[in-house]
Design a protein around this motif. Structure first.
Motif, short mmCIF file in Angstrom:
data_model
loop_
_atom_site.label_atom_id
_atom_site.label_comp_id
_atom_site.label_asym_id
_atom_site.label_seq_id
_atom_site.Cartn_x
_atom_site.Cartn_y
_atom_site.Cartn_z
N LYS A 68 21.23 -19.18 11.27
CA LYS A 68 21.78 -18.02 11.97
C LYS A 68 21.21 -16.70 11.46
N SER A 69 20.83 -16.67 10.19
CA SER A 69 20.31 -15.43 9.62
C SER A 69 19.21 -15.74 8.61
N ILE A 70 18.37 -14.73 8.36
CA ILE A 70 17.40 -14.81 7.28
C ILE A 70 17.57 -13.56 6.42
N ILE A 71 17.66 -13.78 5.12
CA ILE A 71 17.75 -12.67 4.17
C ILE A 71 16.37 -12.50 3.53
N ALA A 72 15.82 -11.30 3.63
CA ALA A 72 14.51 -10.99 3.04
C ALA A 72 14.70 -10.15 1.78
N ILE A 73 13.90 -10.44 0.77
CA ILE A 73 13.97 -9.63 -0.46
C ILE A 73 12.58 -9.13 -0.84
N ALA A 74 12.56 -8.06 -1.63
CA ALA A 74 11.30 -7.51 -2.15
C ALA A 74 11.51 -7.05 -3.58
N LEU A 75 10.53 -7.34 -4.43
CA LEU A 75 10.51 -6.85 -5.81
C LEU A 75 9.24 -6.04 -6.01
N ALA A 76 9.38 -4.86 -6.59
CA ALA A 76 8.23 -3.98 -6.80
C ALA A 76 7.48 -4.37 -8.07
N TYR A 77 6.15 -4.19 -8.03
CA TYR A 77 5.35 -4.47 -9.22
C TYR A 77 4.45 -3.27 -9.55
N PRO A 78 3.96 -3.18 -10.79
CA PRO A 78 3.19 -2.00 -11.22
C PRO A 78 1.82 -1.93 -10.56
N SER A 79 1.32 -0.71 -10.42
CA SER A 79 -0.04 -0.51 -9.93
C SER A 79 -0.96 0.02 -11.03
N LYS A 80 -0.36 0.42 -12.15
CA LYS A 80 -1.16 0.97 -13.25
C LYS A 80 -0.88 0.18 -14.53
N MET A 81 -1.94 0.00 -15.31
CA MET A 81 -1.85 -0.76 -16.56
C MET A 81 -1.88 0.21 -17.74
N LYS A 82 -0.90 0.09 -18.61
CA LYS A 82 -0.89 0.92 -19.81
C LYS A 82 -1.88 0.36 -20.83
N ASP A 83 -2.60 1.26 -21.47
CA ASP A 83 -3.56 0.88 -22.53
C ASP A 83 -4.59 -0.13 -22.03
N ALA A 84 -5.13 0.11 -20.84
CA ALA A 84 -6.15 -0.79 -20.29
C ALA A 84 -7.42 -0.71 -21.13
N PRO A 85 -7.95 -1.85 -21.58
CA PRO A 85 -9.18 -1.83 -22.39
C PRO A 85 -10.39 -1.48 -21.54
N LEU A 86 -11.37 -0.83 -22.16
CA LEU A 86 -12.58 -0.45 -21.45
C LEU A 86 -13.57 -1.61 -21.42
#
Length: 380
Positions: A68-86
């Protein structure tokens, strides 16, 4: 039963357990999606990872009794990495796409849906539910779009007003008659930046993707990567973020709401050369918890070899020569041979010429010849 109140209670509980966005839609057929899926199939644009039965993908009642119904969910994730190695000469690094940072999202979302399901059944013992994340029969984007999570962007991702397209999606079919939400208003307008920026032209037009050309798909294949895509791979070893990175709706979108999705910089942006020598056990121990490991180490190693060729990393030639000579997998031997030629050292040329008379596999021989042809181009 007051289903309007139950819906509000479900929404409130979803926030308690860390679901960032929730929406509701009917369990009626996704008729518009059906025609699009048929067209994709006719054009050969499917990845092959999808549910084969299109009817199941668009008719919830074929996979669930009296939905009869569908429940949709969303979880946000990061787009930037802290201390990214070169990435630097002698220590070149690859990159996992943002959707593979942190713990495998399939497990995280399934856990959230399981908690939501337990809450619903505690309230309504006769309730029946079926949850799915990514690998289920339904099209996650179609459900999310109709449930008001966001609109389906020209980059074929769901774009939410709150988090941009940096969201994971999941859904739950249920036999409860919950009031559907209104779909989100389309927000791409005349913008075509993602289509123009796609490295391989996989975005045929807004909302239409040829998965066979998509780098995100290509990085997950296990065979030889077609020649025309090798130069497009760059240092990507799993997935591709280009169509999300250029999207104006994603500007300044960077959410660190879930500890599970925080990337380990040494895993999300790993050194390439150590990847080449990993045993199956070492790969599973180091990368087994990330979504990008699901196809095993072979595609990752093949992509790492191509990335070293992209960098023309001369320091990697001894490792690549060893792979060309000793690895039991033709795809790895052949890709290493191609990369040796691409990097273009004298040591590499000698190794290619020596191996050409020893190699038995016709596909690997062809790759060795491709590697040697790069030297002919240099001298031409």
């Amino acid at each position: 039963m007051n289903y309007a109140q139950l819906k509000q209670d479900i929404i409130a509980y979803s926030k308690e357990i860390g679901i960032d966005k929730i929406g509701f839609t009917s369990a009626s057929a996704f008729d518009e999606m059906k025609s699009r899926l048929i067209r994709q199939q006719e054009l050969g644009y499917q990845s092959g990872f999808e549910e084969k039965d299109i009817e199941k993908r668009v008719h919830p009642d074929l996979i669930f009794d009296k939905p009869k119904s569908i429940i949709a969910i969303a979880l946000a994730y990061p787009s930037k990495m802290k201390d990214a190695p070169l990435s630097k000469k002698g220590a070149r690094r690859g990159l996992f796409a943002r959707a593979s940072w942190g713990q495998d999202y399939h497990h995280v979302l399934r856990d959230k849906l399981a908690q939501l399901e337990a809450y619903i059944i505690e309230r309504i013992p006769e309730a029946k539910c079926k949850s799915m994340v990514d690998t289920g029969e339904l099209v996650d984007r179609a459900v999310a779009e109709r449930a008001g999570i966001g609109w389906s962007g020209k980059n074929c991702a769901i774009i939410t007003p709150e988090f941009g397209s940096y969201v994971y999606l999941g859904e739950m079919i249920t036999n409860l008659p919950l009031e559907p939400d209104e779909p989100t208003e389309e927000g791409c307008g005349d913008c075509n930046i993602c289509v123009d920026a796609c490295p391989t032209g996989a975005l045929i037009q807004g909302g239409q993707l040829d998965a066979q050309k998509c780098i995100a798909f290509l990085t997950q294949t296990k065979g030889f990567l077609p020649d025309e895509f090798r130069s497009k791979l760059g240092n990507r070893i799993y997935g591709c973020d280009t169509c999300q990175l250029v999207c104006p709706k994603n500007k300044k979108m960077d959410f660190h709401l879930h500890e599970e999705f925080e990337p380990d910089p040494e895993i999300a942006k790993p050194l390439l050369q150590p990847l080449l020598q990993l045993s199956n056990r070492e790969f599973k121990e180091t990368y087994g918890h990330v979504a990008g490991s699901w196809r095993g180490k072979k595609p990752i190693q093949r992509n790492a070899i191509i990335a070293l060729a992209h960098y023309k990393e001369e320091g990697a030639v001894p490792d690549l020569v060893q792979l060309m000579k000793e690895d039991p997998r033709p795809v790895i031997r052949g890709t290493a041979a191609w990369a040796i030629g691409k990097i273009g050292t004298g040591e590499g040329k000698e190794a290619l010429e020596s191996q050409l008379v020893k190699e038995k596999d016709p596909e690997v021989i062809e790759e060795i010849q491709k590697g040697l042809s790069f030297f002919e181009e240099i001298n031409a």
